[in-house]
Design an enzyme around this catalytic site. Structure first.
Site, PDB file in Angstrom:
ATOM      1  N   TYR A   1       0.812  -1.219   0.000  1.00  0.00           N
ATOM      2  CA  TYR A   1       0.000   0.000   0.000  1.00  0.00           C
ATOM      3  C   TYR A   1       0.846   1.271   0.000  1.00  0.00           C
ATOM      4  O   TYR A   1       0.720   2.123   0.885  1.00  0.00           O
ATOM      5  CB  TYR A   1      -0.971  -0.011   1.183  1.00  0.00           C
ATOM      6  CG  TYR A   1      -2.076  -1.032   0.993  1.00  0.00           C
ATOM      7  CD1 TYR A   1      -3.178  -0.736   0.203  1.00  0.00           C
ATOM      8  CD2 TYR A   1      -1.986  -2.294   1.561  1.00  0.00           C
ATOM      9  CE1 TYR A   1      -4.178  -1.684  -0.011  1.00  0.00           C
ATOM     10  CE2 TYR A   1      -2.965  -3.245   1.350  1.00  0.00           C
ATOM     11  CZ  TYR A   1      -4.062  -2.933   0.558  1.00  0.00           C
ATOM     12  OH  TYR A   1      -5.037  -3.869   0.343  1.00  0.00           O
TER      13      TYR A   1
ATOM     14  N   TYR B   1     -12.061  -7.746   6.159  1.00  0.00           N
ATOM     15  CA  TYR B   1     -10.922  -7.708   5.237  1.00  0.00           C
ATOM     16  C   TYR B   1     -10.559  -9.149   4.898  1.00  0.00           C
ATOM     17  O   TYR B   1     -10.383  -9.982   5.795  1.00  0.00           O
ATOM     18  CB  TYR B   1      -9.705  -7.000   5.852  1.00  0.00           C
ATOM     19  CG  TYR B   1      -8.533  -7.019   4.899  1.00  0.00           C
ATOM     20  CD1 TYR B   1      -8.433  -6.084   3.879  1.00  0.00           C
ATOM     21  CD2 TYR B   1      -7.567  -8.021   4.972  1.00  0.00           C
ATOM     22  CE1 TYR B   1      -7.386  -6.135   2.957  1.00  0.00           C
ATOM     23  CE2 TYR B   1      -6.521  -8.077   4.059  1.00  0.00           C
ATOM     24  CZ  TYR B   1      -6.435  -7.128   3.061  1.00  0.00           C
ATOM     25  OH  TYR B   1      -5.408  -7.194   2.153  1.00  0.00           O
TER      26      TYR B   1
ATOM     27  N   ASP C   1     -12.793 -17.164   7.622  1.00  0.00           N
ATOM     28  CA  ASP C   1     -11.444 -16.735   7.230  1.00  0.00           C
ATOM     29  C   ASP C   1     -10.610 -16.568   8.504  1.00  0.00           C
ATOM     30  O   ASP C   1     -10.706 -15.564   9.201  1.00  0.00           O
ATOM     31  CB  ASP C   1     -11.542 -15.423   6.440  1.00  0.00           C
ATOM     32  CG  ASP C   1     -10.177 -14.903   6.016  1.00  0.00           C
ATOM     33  OD1 ASP C   1      -9.152 -15.483   6.439  1.00  0.00           O
ATOM     34  OD2 ASP C   1     -10.134 -13.911   5.260  1.00  0.00           O
TER      35      ASP C   1
ATOM     36  N   LYS D   1      -0.791 -17.039   7.112  1.00  0.00           N
ATOM     37  CA  LYS D   1       0.052 -16.282   8.041  1.00  0.00           C
ATOM     38  C   LYS D   1       0.867 -17.144   9.006  1.00  0.00           C
ATOM     39  O   LYS D   1       1.955 -17.587   8.678  1.00  0.00           O
ATOM     40  CB  LYS D   1      -0.818 -15.278   8.806  1.00  0.00           C
ATOM     41  CG  LYS D   1      -1.347 -14.160   7.914  1.00  0.00           C
ATOM     42  CD  LYS D   1      -1.943 -13.050   8.711  1.00  0.00           C
ATOM     43  CE  LYS D   1      -2.609 -11.989   7.869  1.00  0.00           C
ATOM     44  NZ  LYS D   1      -1.703 -10.970   7.349  1.00  0.00           N
TER      45      LYS D   1
HETATM   46  N1  PMP Z   1      -7.769 -12.686   5.240  1.00  0.00           N
HETATM   47  C1  PMP Z   1      -7.462 -12.071   6.380  1.00  0.00           C
HETATM   48  C2  PMP Z   1      -8.402 -12.171   7.549  1.00  0.00           C
HETATM   49  C3  PMP Z   1      -6.271 -11.357   6.515  1.00  0.00           C
HETATM   50  O1  PMP Z   1      -5.975 -10.732   7.654  1.00  0.00           O
HETATM   51  C4  PMP Z   1      -5.395 -11.303   5.390  1.00  0.00           C
HETATM   52  C5  PMP Z   1      -4.072 -10.548   5.452  1.00  0.00           C
HETATM   53  N2  PMP Z   1      -4.027  -9.422   6.212  1.00  0.00           N
HETATM   54  C6  PMP Z   1      -5.760 -11.955   4.219  1.00  0.00           C
HETATM   55  C7  PMP Z   1      -6.953 -12.647   4.187  1.00  0.00           C
HETATM   56  C8  PMP Z   1      -4.871 -11.932   3.002  1.00  0.00           C
HETATM   57  O2  PMP Z   1      -3.720 -12.660   3.228  1.00  0.00           O
HETATM   58  P1  PMP Z   1      -2.389 -12.386   2.360  1.00  0.00           P
HETATM   59  O3  PMP Z   1      -1.917 -11.007   2.722  1.00  0.00           O
HETATM   60  O4  PMP Z   1      -1.446 -13.472   2.779  1.00  0.00           O
HETATM   61  O5  PMP Z   1      -2.776 -12.497   0.926  1.00  0.00           O
END
Ligand code: PMP
Length: 431
Positions: free
Chosen positions: A18, A146, A247, A276
């Site tokens: 970003y 998100y 998620d 992650k």
């Molecule tokens: N889902 C959630 C809940 C996240 O926090 C993130 C990353 N901040 C993502 C999806 C996307 O993951 P990535 O940055 O590894 O593509």
């Protein structure tokens, strides 16, 4: 390479998350990281409050993870997963199936969180296509969410306050319920769940799935919502026969005090995304788990296969590190350790509660958040935090901490004290 050269190349050619290419925001050259510390090229050592965005749960340069990586490197760094299978991936698949709720039996290993979300959404869509219901192609989600930066993932991020408004015109049009106002630890008020029930009833013929971040809405606002709400969303999904995608890319592997945040509500999703902390933040790897119903449904329809297959799927090196990371986590009383973090964050951030300009301080598991009434001058606050020897990335009105689980009590106290002191100075200057 000296720091000046590094910065010159960075300024001229590198894109950071970003940012604009000609961004003049400071970047800090880092040369090493160990335990809970980052070592900058100028020799300064910072306590890491971010765990590289939820990832580095065991800290950096961990001997067990290093050894797992070395051993796997000597064996096989990568082979394609099409037509070949191997122990690192099978050990990981078995572990993930064992650790997650019982209905989740089928694991798709992919490269990043956003791709895991993309895979989850495609699974939901393909499930309904296979069932002869292709019109069920939309998703319902909750505001302030998100889910990543790829196109389908962007389509279920908050469409107004989120980071992808620019693309709204070309994104799939999804259905949005208001973000729940009921907090974690509270019961869910009728006013919170009623809009979800109403939207599900209204759109049930076109909905493939509900997608949400269970309990913690991360990048969309660091909000902690009621487990009761999540439980009721699951019930509504059952009532209207809509799939539920959880998620857990940020919340997975203990961060909220449970191994997976869904456990706070005692629910099982139909599809689960992980990423992650899966590899302890060492290398990129993510996973999408599907229930037997979803997987078998997809298999039963034309073309009889799931239409996704990334080149680095099931990468052995990443899988071996993930296996070591999960073993390491489970070898200790990780839940007691997260309670220690929760206690340390609560105690350390408590003085921020009385600062003028602070709207709220909230803590859940290994996550501490100071929410301000006004957006903070992020770069300036960060600079001051670096001067105090800590690494934190304030964002909007939020200063948040999610340190590696290995942070010591003393480091955690230092981290919190630095945040409180810098925010205190900020308030004084504003007055
Ligand atoms: N889902 C959630 C809940 C996240 O926090 C993130 C990353 N901040 C993502 C999806 C996307 O993951 P990535 O940055 O590894 O593509």
């Amino acid at each position: 390479m000296d720091s000046a050269t590094l910065l010159a190349i960075d300024r001229a050619h590198a894109w950071h998350p970003y940012t604009a290419p000609l961004d003049r925001d400071p970047v800090y050259p880092v040369r090493a990281a160990r335990g809970c510390e980052l070592e900058l090229c100028d020799g300064r050592v910072l306590i890491d409050g971010m765990a590289s965005w939820w990832c580095a749960i065991h800290g950096y340069n961990h001997p067990v993870l290093n050894q797992a990586a070395r051993a796997q490197l000597d064996q096989m760094a990568h082979v394609m997963f099409g037509g070949l299978t191997h122990e690192p991936a099978m050990r990981l698949v078995r572990t993930l199936v064992e650790l997650t709720p019982e209905p989740l039996q089928h694991v798709f290993l992919c490269d990043s969180g956003s791709v895991a979300v993309e895979v989850a959404i495609k699974m939901a869509l393909q499930f309904w296509i296979a069932a002869g219901r292709p019109e069920r192609h939309r998703l319902l989600t909750i505001r302030s969410g998100y889910h990543g930066d790829t196109f389908n993932a962007m389509s279920v991020c908050d469409p107004v306050t989120g980071m992808h408004q620019l693309f709204n015109r070309v994104l799939p049009q999804q259905v949005f319920a208001p973000a729940p106002s009921c907090r974690f630890g509270e019961a869910c008020a009728e006013a919170d769940i009623a809009p979800v029930a109403e939207l599900l009833a209204r759109h049930r013929h076109e909905l493939a799935a509900v997608i949400l971040e269970p309990i913690v809405q991360g990048a969309g606002g660091m909000r902690f919502y009621s487990a009761d709400y999540l439980r009721q969303v699951r019930e509504l999904c059952d009532q209207y026969d809509v799939l539920l995608i959880a998620d857990e890319i940020a919340t997975g592997f203990g961060r909220t005090g449970r191994l997976f945040a869904c456990e706070h509500a005692g629910i099982a999703p139909d599809i689960l995304t992980l990423g992650k902390a899966l590899t302890g933040g060492y290398v990129t790897l993510a996973a999408t788990l599907a229930s037997q119903r979803v997987a078998h449904g997809i298999a039963s329809g034309a073309p009889g296969m799931f239409m996704h297959g990334p080149t680095f799927m099931g990468n052995p090196l990443a899988c071996a590190i993930a296996n070591a990371s999960i073993e390491l986590l489970l070898a200790h009383d990780w839940a007691a350790n997260i309670q220690r973090l929760e206690h340390g964050l609560n105690t350390g951030l408590a003085p921020a509660r009385t600062l003028a300009g602070v709207a709220e301080v909230r803590v859940l598991g290994g996550i501490g958040v100071v929410e301000l009434e006004q957006p903070v001058p992020m770069r300036e606050i960060q600079r001051q935090l670096v001067e105090r020897g800590v690494w934190v990335r304030p964002f909007g009105r939020l200063v948040y901490l999610m340190p590696p689980y290995v942070i010591t009590d003393a480091q955690l106290a230092h981290l919190c004290a630095a945040v409180v002191a810098v925010l205190g100075e900020q308030v004084e200057q504003a007055e």
